[in-house]
Motif scaffolding. Structure first.
Motif, short mmCIF file in Angstrom:
data_model
loop_
_atom_site.label_atom_id
_atom_site.label_comp_id
_atom_site.label_asym_id
_atom_site.label_seq_id
_atom_site.Cartn_x
_atom_site.Cartn_y
_atom_site.Cartn_z
N ARG A 147 -0.95 2.32 -6.53
CA ARG A 147 -0.56 3.22 -5.42
C ARG A 147 -0.97 2.57 -4.12
O ARG A 147 -2.13 2.25 -3.91
N LEU A 148 -0.01 2.37 -3.22
CA LEU A 148 -0.29 1.71 -1.95
C LEU A 148 -0.38 2.71 -0.83
O LEU A 148 -0.95 2.46 0.22
N VAL A 149 0.24 3.83 -1.02
CA VAL A 149 0.42 4.79 0.05
C VAL A 149 -0.02 6.14 -0.48
O VAL A 149 0.45 6.56 -1.52
N LYS A 150 -0.94 6.76 0.22
CA LYS A 150 -1.37 8.09 -0.21
C LYS A 150 -0.58 9.12 0.58
O LYS A 150 -0.32 8.93 1.75
N GLY A 151 -0.20 10.17 -0.08
CA GLY A 151 0.60 11.19 0.61
C GLY A 151 -0.21 11.91 1.66
O GLY A 151 -1.22 12.53 1.34
N GLY A 152 0.23 11.83 2.91
CA GLY A 152 -0.35 12.63 4.01
C GLY A 152 -1.81 12.33 4.28
O GLY A 152 -2.49 11.63 3.54
N HIS A 192 8.72 3.11 -2.74
CA HIS A 192 8.13 2.83 -1.43
C HIS A 192 6.64 3.15 -1.38
O HIS A 192 5.98 2.86 -0.39
N GLU A 193 6.12 3.81 -2.41
CA GLU A 193 4.69 4.18 -2.34
C GLU A 193 3.83 3.47 -3.37
O GLU A 193 2.61 3.61 -3.33
N VAL A 194 4.45 2.73 -4.27
CA VAL A 194 3.67 1.99 -5.27
C VAL A 194 4.23 0.57 -5.39
O VAL A 194 5.34 0.30 -4.96
#
Lengths: 76, 323
Positions: free
Chosen positions: A61-66, A35-37
């Motif tokens: 990486r599409l989504v960076k944590g926090g 879900h994040e890449v």
């Protein structure tokens, strides 16, 4: 099979996955949630449930944590 | 793997719906969900006319979410004289990071011909987050200061621009995280506030003149699909983590949610479906005490509505200046 994953803007890692592994399995093998890449083959995103056929892919990486702008604190 | 709707290769598999979509049909699906949410929440009321248009301020950080929101809104309402869009960006004083994302904002709004304003903590408060992080007078996470200042400026400028609505780019993952945080903290009052502030359809909310009403048109779209949309359309989005990011609890919830979603696809959607219903009930029960709370009064420093003598923003500014 061994697959070399170039994490865009990050490190390159070679992981071993089962012959019938999916691209989602490949993401997990490199330590990401699917879900994040997204996996890029020849620069194009591929569906997560497709069977891995490539020996070299990119991981974007599409989504960076926090800490995303607008998502900080308690959203109201 | 082929797209369900055409013979192109799928770029995404949405496990929660079973859909395989190519780039073209994924983008179309994202746009359709945003437009449906705008209709369902009744963002554009019947009394909006070309003579009396709605003015929507978009909180534009330059990250993928707000960039995608701005792009879709601009394309949807480009030829509609009933809607005026103003993009508002905030420089928090995070050198490098925010300069790059503001460059993305400038590029996007120039391309879309959308009015764009930028305000900064430095000019407004004489504060820079890079320095606040160094001093940390309240011994808090950087996001705890930054969130208070950001909300204050979004609110103040949306009101100053006489905005009818303030729109932000929160996606499905953001909203499901917030819902779970409220569940885990057992905070029904917070759910009621969430509903009336940004979640409920406009006709169901209690009208208030205390703040500009908010809406989150991307909240049905999972974060990955928002990011894929930005990637596929090659939008100038800035995808870098803030160097001061430190939301430990939200991070824990995020990881939990993603692992639940992997094992039980659709978890985020079902959390939100139940949460919205519960938040609506909580709002019905608690909104009277919230809106008729006699304790609310203007902050003695800045005049914004607060339950204390001095509002949270002004008390944080005071301790930063004293440090």
């Amino acid at each position: 099979m061994n697959v070399t994953c170039d994490v865009v803007g990050g490190e390159t890692e070679t992981v071993s996955v089962a012959e019938d592994a999916t691209y989602a399995d490949l993401c997990r093998a490199v330590g990401f949630s699917p879900h994040e890449v997204t996996v890029l083959v020849d620069g194009r995103p591929v569906a997560e449930d497709g069977t891995v056929t490539e020996e070299r892919v990119e991981l974007l990486r599409l989504v960076k944590g926090g800490g995303r702008a607008g998502a900080t604190g308690r959203a109201r | 793997m082929e797209c369900d709707k055409c013979d192109r290769d799928a770029v995404h598999h949405a496990a929660y719906s079973g859909a395989h979509l190519c780039g073209h049909h994924l983008c179309e699906s994202v746009e359709r969900r945003v437009r449906r949410r705008i209709r369902q929440d009744d963002l554009l009321p019947d009394d909006a006319t070309p003579e009396n248009p709605q003015r929507w301020v978009i909180g534009l950080s330059g990250g993928k979410d707000s960039v995608v929101l701005t792009q879709i809104l601009a394309e949807t309402f480009d030829a509609d004289p009933r809607v005026e869009l103003v993009a508002l960006s905030i420089h928090e004083g995070i050198e490098g990071y925010r300069d790059e994302s503001l460059a993305a904002c400038n590029e996007l709004t120039a391309e879309l011909d959308v009015t764009h304003e930028t305000v900064s903590y430095a000019e407004e408060f004489d504060v820079r987050m890079d320095e606040v992080v160094e001093d940390d007078p309240e011994n808090m996470a950087p996001c705890a200061y930054c969130g208070v200042f950001r909300r204050d400026l979004l609110e103040a400028y949306a009101a100053a621009y006489d905005a009818d609505k303030l729109l932000t780019g929160h996606n499905l993952d953001d909203e499901a995280q917030t819902a779970l945080m409220n569940f885990f903290e057992g905070d029904l009052h917070q759910m009621a506030t969430h509903y009336d502030a940004s979640l409920g359809p406009f006709p169901d909310r209690t009208p208030t003149d205390r703040f500009v009403p908010r809406a989150k048109p991307l909240r049905d779209v999972p974060e990955k699909e928002v990011a894929l949309y930005a990637h596929l359309r090659d939008l100038p989005a800035h995808i870098t983590e803030c160097p001061h990011a430190s939301e430990a609890y939200r991070g824990e919830i995020r990881d939990l949610l993603l692992s639940m979603e992997e094992d039980h696809p659709g978890t985020r959607h079902s959390i939100m479906a139940g949460y919205e219903e519960l938040a609506a009930l909580a709002a019905e029960k608690y909104r009277d005490e919230a809106t008729h709370d006699g304790d609310l009064s203007p902050c003695v420093e800045c005049g914004s509505t607060t339950a204390r003598d001095v509002c949270r923003k002004c008390s944080l500014l005071e301790s930063i200046r004293a440090a």
